[in-house]
Design an enzyme around this catalytic site. Structure first.
Site, mmCIF file in Angstrom:
data_model
loop_
_atom_site.group_PDB
_atom_site.id
_atom_site.type_symbol
_atom_site.label_atom_id
_atom_site.label_comp_id
_atom_site.label_asym_id
_atom_site.label_seq_id
_atom_site.Cartn_x
_atom_site.Cartn_y
_atom_site.Cartn_z
ATOM 1 N N CYS A 22 34.266 43.805 40.289
ATOM 2 C CA CYS A 22 35.273 43.091 39.493
ATOM 3 C C CYS A 22 36.262 44.089 38.879
ATOM 4 O O CYS A 22 36.124 45.294 39.029
ATOM 5 C CB CYS A 22 34.590 42.313 38.375
ATOM 6 S SG CYS A 22 33.202 41.311 38.938
HETATM 7 N N1 GLN Z 1 27.442 41.316 39.914
HETATM 8 C C1 GLN Z 1 28.429 40.640 39.127
HETATM 9 C C2 GLN Z 1 28.736 39.246 39.622
HETATM 10 O O1 GLN Z 1 28.186 38.793 40.578
HETATM 11 C C3 GLN Z 1 29.701 41.440 39.029
HETATM 12 C C4 GLN Z 1 30.347 41.555 40.369
HETATM 13 C C5 GLN Z 1 31.426 42.564 40.445
HETATM 14 O O2 GLN Z 1 31.568 43.509 39.684
HETATM 15 N N2 GLN Z 1 32.182 42.381 41.457
HETATM 16 O O3 GLN Z 1 29.526 38.596 39.036
#
Ligand code: GLN
Length: 230
Positions: free
Chosen positions: A2
Site C-alpha cells: 500500500c
Molecule cells: N497486508 C495488508 C492488506 O492486505 C497491506 C497490504 C499492502 O501493504 N499492500 O491490506
C-alpha cells in the site's frame, strides 16, 4: 504494498493532502512511482485525523479512491493538524471490506501498515478490527504500547523473517514511521511536516528515509534513527 501519508502541523484540508498533490495518494492509487510490489492500490482507502477535541475520526472505504466522488466533494472542508491516509492493495487472501482498510485505531493512535505478515506471527486479539494481517498487527502494536513499536516490529520480524512491516502512526502530537521492507520520504514545510511512502511531487526538499529506520516528527522537529545500529 500500500501507500500511506501522514501530516503534522497547522490544519490543512484532507483534499490538499490526499487529492490535490500531483503525485499524491490519489495518483498513487493507480500510478505509484516508487512502489516495489504491486501496480495499483485499488482495494480501498482510508483517512483518519484528530478533531479539535483530540478525538479520532475516520472515513474508510473498500472502493478505489479515484472513484469516490462523494469523498472528493467533502474532503476540501475536512481539515486537521494531524492526518493519516492510505490507499490499499490487498494482500491475497485478506478480507476486502472497509474494516480491513487502514488506518486502524485504538482511540488515541491511528496506524497504517504497508506490507504483509503471516497471521501466525501476530497474537490473535479479540480487539483487532479485522482478521486482515494489518489489523492484527495494529492491535498488537497498540496493546504493546505505541512507544514500543520498534520492539514489536523486531519481535514479529523474528517470527516471520519474510514480513514487510512498514508502519506509519499518528497521535495528536507526533508521527512515528518505521521502514521495514520499504522506504519513506518526508518534507518539512513552513506549516508542518509530511511523511509519505513516496514524494507527492518533485520538490528537491524531500528527504528519503531508507529501509530499517524510524522517523519521528513532533512540533519541535524530525528525528531519524537507524534501526540497524540502534
Ligand atoms: N497486508 C495488508 C492488506 O492486505 C497491506 C497490504 C499492502 O501493504 N499492500 O491490506
Amino acid at each position: 504494498m500500500c501507500r500511506h501519508l501522514a501530516w503534522l502541523g497547522e490544519p490543512r484540508s484532507v483534499s490538499s493532502l490526499v487529492l490535490d498533490p500531483p503525485c499524491g495518494l490519489l495518483r498513487q492509487s493507480y500510478a505509484p512511482r516508487r512502489q516495489k510490489r504491486g501496480l495499483l492500490n485499488a482495494d480501498g482507502w482510508g483517512v483518519g485525523f484528530l478533531d479539535t477535541d483530540g478525538g479520532v475520526r475516520r472515513w474508510r472505504s473498500a472502493r478505489p479512491l479515484w472513484g469516490d466522488a462523494s469523498f472528493a466533494s467533502v474532503a476540501p472542508v475536512l481539515s486537521s493538524g494531524a492526518v493519516l491516509a492510505a490507499v490499499r492493495s490487498a494482500t491475497a487472501g485478506m478480507p476486502t471490506d472497509e474494516s480491513a482498510a487502514a488506518p486502524f485505531s485504538d482511540g488515541e493512535w491511528l496506524l497504517s501498515h504497508n506490507g504483509r505478515v503471516s497471521r501466525e506471527a501476530v497474537p490473535a486479539r479479540a480487539d483487532a478490527e479485522s482478521v486482515c494481517d494489518s489489523a492484527l498487527l495494529a492491535a498488537h502494536v497498540f496493546a504493546a504500547g505505541a512507544a514500543n513499536a520498534v520492539d514489536t516490529v523486531r519481535e514479529v520480524a523474528r517470527l516471520d523473517p519474510d514480513a514487510y512491516l512498514n508502519l506509519l502512526m499518528i497521535t495528536s502530537d507526533r508521527i512515528v514511521g518505521i521502514t521495514w521492507g520499504d522506504e519513506l520520504s518526508y518534507l518539512v514545510e513552513p506549516d508542518g511536516v509530511v511523511v509519505a511512502s513516496e514524494p507527492w511531487d518533485d520538490d528537491p526538499r524531500w528527504v528519503d528515509v531508507p529501509d530499517h529506520h524510524r522517523v519521528e516528527v513532533t512540533r519541535s522537529g524530525v528525528t531519524v534513527t537507524d534501526l540497524e545500529t540502534a
